[in-house]
Structure formats: C-alpha cells, structure tokens
Design an enzyme around this catalytic site. Sequence first.
Site, PDB file in Angstrom:
ATOM      1  N   CYS A   1      -2.293   5.147   0.108  1.00 21.45           N
ATOM      2  CA  CYS A   1      -3.384   5.632   0.955  1.00 21.45           C
ATOM      3  C   CYS A   1      -3.379   7.168   0.972  1.00 21.45           C
ATOM      4  O   CYS A   1      -2.362   7.779   1.310  1.00 21.45           O
ATOM      5  CB  CYS A   1      -3.201   5.093   2.378  1.00 21.45           C
ATOM      6  SG  CYS A   1      -4.479   5.689   3.476  1.00 21.45           S
TER       7      CYS A   1
ATOM      8  N   GLY B   1     -12.261  -0.155  -7.793  1.00 24.98           N
ATOM      9  CA  GLY B   1     -12.799   1.204  -7.723  1.00 24.98           C
ATOM     10  C   GLY B   1     -14.223   1.248  -8.233  1.00 24.98           C
ATOM     11  O   GLY B   1     -14.463   1.259  -9.438  1.00 24.98           O
TER      12      GLY B   1
ATOM     13  N   ASN C   1       0.865  -1.184   0.000  1.00 26.04           N
ATOM     14  CA  ASN C   1       0.000   0.000   0.000  1.00 26.04           C
ATOM     15  C   ASN C   1       0.902   1.234   0.000  1.00 26.04           C
ATOM     16  O   ASN C   1       1.344   1.688   1.044  1.00 26.04           O
ATOM     17  CB  ASN C   1      -0.926  -0.032   1.224  1.00 26.04           C
ATOM     18  CG  ASN C   1      -1.801   1.218   1.316  1.00 26.04           C
ATOM     19  OD1 ASN C   1      -1.690   2.124   0.493  1.00 26.04           O
ATOM     20  ND2 ASN C   1      -2.662   1.269   2.314  1.00 26.04           N
TER      21      ASN C   1
END
Length: 300
Positions: free
Chosen positions: A124, A239, A121
């Site tokens: 973020c 998404g 990740n």
Amino acid sequence: MLEVELCDIKMKNPTMLAAGVLGSTAASLNWAARSGAGAVVTKSFGLHPNKGYVNPTTVEVTGGIINAIGLSNPGVDTFYGELEKIEKTTPTIASIYGASAEEFSQIAAKVENLVDIIELNVSCPHAQKGCGASIGADPKLTGEIVKAVKNAVEIPVIAKLTPNVTDIVEIALSAEKAGCNGLTLINSLGPGIKIDLDTANPILSNKFGGLSGPAIKPVALRCVFDVYDAVEIPVVGVGGISDYRDAIEFIFAGARCVQIGTSITYKGLDIFKEITDGMKKFMYNRGYESIDEMVGIAHK
Ligand SMILES: Cc1cc2nc3c(=O)[nH]c(=O)nc-3n(C[C@H](O)[C@H](O)[C@H](O)COP(=O)(O)O)c2cc1C
C-alpha cells in the site's frame, strides 16, 4: 471454458474483486460473488482497528482515481465476524497487512479456517509508517514476512507487490524463494497528488495517494510481463482493467487470474459478467478452449 485453478483452488472464471474496492463487509463480498466474480478479495485488515485518514480520501483524476484511505478497517477480531457470514459459493481471499512478520502471522492464523487464500498487502503506497510499500520495497523484509506467514498457516499465501520500486522482479524472486504460492501485481501506482486551484491545497487530507484505474494499466501489464518471465509461481494481474480486452491482455502477458478494482466504481458489479461474457466470445471466435492455453502466450 473459463475455469481456472489458482494455487489448487478452483475458480469458475479468472476474475476477482480486488482488495479494498468494496470488500469491507460480508454483504458486499457476497454481492460481488453473486455478480459473477470468480473469487473475492477482502479489504485489507490488520491486527487492531484503524480509523485511516480523514476525508477527502479519494479524488478523481484523468484516467482513474487517487486514494489515500489509510487502510481503515475494524481489526481482525471484528472482521472475523464478517468472514463468518460469507457465502461459501466462491473462493474468498483475505487481504491482510501488518507492521511485522509476527503481526502478519498472527492475523493469518486467526482467519485461515474461514478463507481459501491469504493475500499479503506489502504494497500500500499510503500506509502508516512501517506497513505497506515500505515492506514491499525491501526484498529481504518481503521474504521474511512470506516465510513467517507460510510457517503460520496451511492455506496458500500470495504476496501483493508494489510497482513503486526500481526492480519488481527482485522482490518477486525473494517472495518466491521464501515459499510464496503466488503473486498479485500491482497495488496502486505513485504516490500521486492533485491540487485544488481555488484553495491551492492538495485535495486529499493525506496530500498524496495511490493512482489506480485505466491510466496505470500499461505499467501493471509490464510488471506482470516481467515477473512472469522470472518466476514459476502463478501471477494475478490487477491495474486498470475495465473490459474483457484488458483482461485478455493480462492473461497473454502471464496472469492466470485478473482482479478488478476502480472500474467497478464506473461500471458497477455487472462488470464481472460483462468481462466473462466478452472473454467467452473472444475465446470461441479465436479457437481458445481454456484459460491455461492463453496464459503467457505474449512471450513466445
Ligand atoms: C479505494 C481503493 C481502496 C483500495 N484498498 C486496498 C486495500 O485495502 N488493499 C490492497 O491491497 N489494495 C487496495 N487497493 C488497490 C487495489 O486493490 C488495486 O491493486 C489497484 O487499485 C489497481 O487496480 P485497479 O486499477 O483495478 O483499481 C485499493 C484501491 C482503491 C481504488
């Protein structure tokens, strides 16, 4: 018909639980797997426990939600205990974050024996300083972290990228050059904000957060479309996916697999079966025999 391989890991179908939406415990990851997800991604965890932001951390807006949870997690040593309890019926992907290549590598090395893939990740939009999208907006830094983690573990490494950059293709190419085995596109969009009309204050304690849900789907789809054209490694699309039609669109744009996040809060975990049943019917009616033959066909 729906079987697919991601970085040589076999999945019964191309759907996955997205990072952070459930995924904080073995029980919720096992529940998603039993509900029909082809793979599950954990909530992102770091080296040390992190309380995240105080409430409110999520707020509903038209077309989705804005969240600024702030990567709350118990840290890798405690989360290790959860990973040990995961039923090994479905591939598990560990989503990790850190503030340096060293931190990312340490976490990945600690958990690689318990998971199938590491998802970095670096994206973020509301992480603490030095983490998240501040890394993923920098192609050089992204490449350095990928390289370090690749040197630290044997299992495949995927980087999850942020759409909140001028050119996502540049970041994707840097990750690929550094040895990344795949890319997940996209983390939440923004940051965005919502203001309370009665108090005239931003609603979230962190003021702003990442937008997710159906509103971001066209942007996510465009990111997948652009990156698919530029790289050789597999792309995972995420998404705003809320039904099988959305999932197929992502596959046509170039995604080999799709992750589902916010829509679970509207439809529950039955969404995995709903999407895979819908995909099967669509493929049967249109004469497609495998996911492989549909990946990227919108580029012809
Ligand atoms: C409440 C919430 C928490 C999230 N936590 C994480 C996280 O820990 N790590 C991460 O990489 N993405 C996280 N995300 C981003 C999602 O994994 C996903 O990339 C994004 O929400 C877009 O997909 P969606 O529209 O299907 O939700 C989070 C999203 C939400 C809504």
